[in-house]
Write an enzyme that holds these catalytic residues in place. Structure first.
Site, PDB file in Angstrom:
ATOM      1  N   ARG A  74      67.078 -30.648 -55.555  1.00 28.92           N
ATOM      2  CA  ARG A  74      66.034 -31.540 -56.067  1.00 28.92           C
ATOM      3  C   ARG A  74      66.246 -33.013 -55.700  1.00 28.92           C
ATOM      4  NH1 ARG A  74      66.071 -27.104 -58.622  1.00 28.92           N
ATOM      5  NH2 ARG A  74      68.297 -27.355 -58.305  1.00 28.92           N
ATOM      6  N   THR A  75      67.442 -33.529 -55.996  1.00 25.08           N
ATOM      7  CA  THR A  75      67.651 -34.972 -55.799  1.00 25.08           C
ATOM      8  C   THR A  75      67.511 -35.315 -54.321  1.00 25.08           C
ATOM      9  OG1 THR A  75      69.223 -34.809 -57.618  1.00 25.08           O
ATOM     10  CG2 THR A  75      69.180 -36.877 -56.404  1.00 25.08           C
ATOM     11  N   LYS A 103      86.453 -35.361 -40.118  1.00 23.94           N
ATOM     12  CA  LYS A 103      87.544 -35.881 -39.266  1.00 23.94           C
ATOM     13  C   LYS A 103      88.392 -36.887 -40.046  1.00 23.94           C
ATOM     14  CE  LYS A 103      84.316 -35.799 -35.397  1.00 23.94           C
ATOM     15  NZ  LYS A 103      83.482 -36.742 -34.623  1.00 23.94           N
ATOM     16  N   ARG A 124      75.265 -39.117 -53.122  1.00 21.77           N
ATOM     17  CA  ARG A 124      75.837 -38.207 -54.133  1.00 21.77           C
ATOM     18  C   ARG A 124      77.264 -37.887 -53.693  1.00 21.77           C
ATOM     19  NH1 ARG A 124      73.322 -32.870 -56.779  1.00 21.77           N
ATOM     20  NH2 ARG A 124      72.216 -34.513 -57.891  1.00 21.77           N
ATOM     21  N   HIS A 152      74.107 -40.102 -63.409  1.00 16.70           N
ATOM     22  CA  HIS A 152      73.026 -39.650 -62.527  1.00 16.70           C
ATOM     23  C   HIS A 152      71.790 -40.441 -62.961  1.00 16.70           C
ATOM     24  CE1 HIS A 152      70.673 -37.298 -59.922  1.00 16.70           C
ATOM     25  NE2 HIS A 152      70.978 -36.073 -60.311  1.00 16.70           N
TER      26      HIS A 152
HETATM   27  N1   CP Z   1      68.896 -32.140 -61.158  1.00 18.27           N
HETATM   28  C1   CP Z   1      69.610 -32.243 -60.031  1.00 18.27           C
HETATM   29  O1   CP Z   1      70.378 -33.202 -59.813  1.00 18.27           O
HETATM   30  O2   CP Z   1      69.434 -31.195 -59.171  1.00 18.27           O
HETATM   31  P1   CP Z   1      70.114 -31.046 -57.758  1.00 18.27           P
HETATM   32  O3   CP Z   1      71.604 -30.868 -58.006  1.00 18.27           O
HETATM   33  O4   CP Z   1      69.491 -29.859 -57.105  1.00 18.27           O
HETATM   34  O5   CP Z   1      69.895 -32.331 -56.998  1.00 18.27           O
END
Ligand code: CP
Length: 325
Positions: A74-75, A103, A124, A152
């Protein structure tokens, strides 16, 4: 926000000084009620824009580097969709195992590389604090898309936007968070964001997955009422928001412990029958077992609408940080 704006290139003549321009987005602590109102209003406009026209050219000529050291559906894809729907382009670094990271390239060097090509970086990373490290080394803005068990922030924004869109307010609500409150960074960020409002919290988890002390301290210090329990049945009848989380297998060092708690809570039709008529069930997704598929048909199940809201919030943030909202 507070820090000097980072350089995104020549400041566009039509850029808006919205308080977000050139800023890193690392934590929900950067947002007060005015800033939240601003982003939610822009996100609402983005929804209207997408529903009416599909896309716009607001960020034409801008490039996003989407750098993911951890899996994401999603993110990652909603940031890419957000950029593309606003006319920008994306460098999709979603498989860092095929990059020079394997590497031995460090995060600062990877970030310095990507900012040579892009105007903004979304990151991320499995380590708490990685987004702040990246922002320290990057001259371009960095958006935290999840840093280990830390924060998050864009998820918390889309979560709160969903509450607002679904229930019409955030004040005077009882918000119950269920599941893995220890490792679930989404509940950490959402709690820290919701303390800006008149919300009562209920934290439901097994003993070993309790909400961390630092998050409870924020709730306490801001004078909010909260309850800690391990029984969801006791509290569901009073909840306006039931925010369910997955037990995060990848954060456990002892898999026997994971097996013991993984199916502790399953939201099913029987439980939903005891809930208010006007309430919502949320989940940041992905789900494993914690919400039964039969609940998907219940109009109170808001998690797929919540997921779609992620794109509108990320469109709003990208436009705001790039000075175009
Ligand atoms: N909600 C969320 O962060 O989903 P993903 O891990 O799929 O990005």
């Amino acid at each position: 926000m507070g820090q000097p704006a980072k350089t995104i290139g020549r400041v566009p003549a039509d850029h808006f000084d919205n308080g977000f321009y050139g800023q890193d987005i690392l934590s929900v602590s950067q947002f007060d009620r005015d800033k939240l109102d601003y982003i939610f209003n822009v996100a609402h406009e983005m929804r209207v824009l997408v529903e009416r026209f599909g896309s716009a050219d607001l960020l034409q000529g801008k490039i996003l580097a989407n750098l993911f050291y951890e899996p994401s559906t999603r993110t990652s894809s909603s940031f890419m969709a957000a950029m593309m729907r606003l006319g920008g382009q994306v460098i999709p670094m979603n498989n860092v195992q095929y990059s020079s990271v394997t590497k031995g390239e460090s995060l600062p060097d990877t970030v310095r590389t990507l900012e040579s090509y892009a105007d903004i970086i979304v990151l991320r990373h499995p380590e708490m604090g990685a987004a702040a490290t990246a922002a320290h080394y990057a001259a371009k803005p960095v958006i935290n898309a999840g840093d280990g068990v830390g924060e998050h922030p864009t998820q918390a924004l889309l979560d709160q936007f969903t509450i607002l869109e679904e229930l019409g307010r955030v004040d005077d609500l009882k918000v119950t968070m269920v599941g893995d409150l220890k490792y679930g960074r989404t509940v950490h960020s959402l709690t820290k964001l919701l303390v800006n409002y008149d919300v009562e919290f209920v934290f439901v988890s097994p003993d070993i997955l309790r909400m961390p002390k630092d998050v409870l301290d924020v709730v306490r210090e801001t004078g909010h009422q909260f309850t800690v329990t391990d029984d969801v049945h006791d509290v569901v009848t009073e909840s306006d928001v039931l925010y369910v989380t997955r037990v995060q297998k990848e954060r456990f060092t002892d898999l026997v412990e994971y097996q013991r708690v993984r199916d502790h809570y399953i939201i099913d039709e029987a439980l939903m029958a005891t809930a208010k008529e006007k309430m919502i069930v949320m989940h940041p997704l992905p789900r494993v077992n914690e919400i039964s598929y039969a609940v998907d048909e219940d109009p109170r199940a808001a998690y797929f609408r919540q997921m779609r809201n992620g794109m509108y919030i990320r469109m709003a943030l990208l436009a705001a940080v790039l000075g175009k909202a």
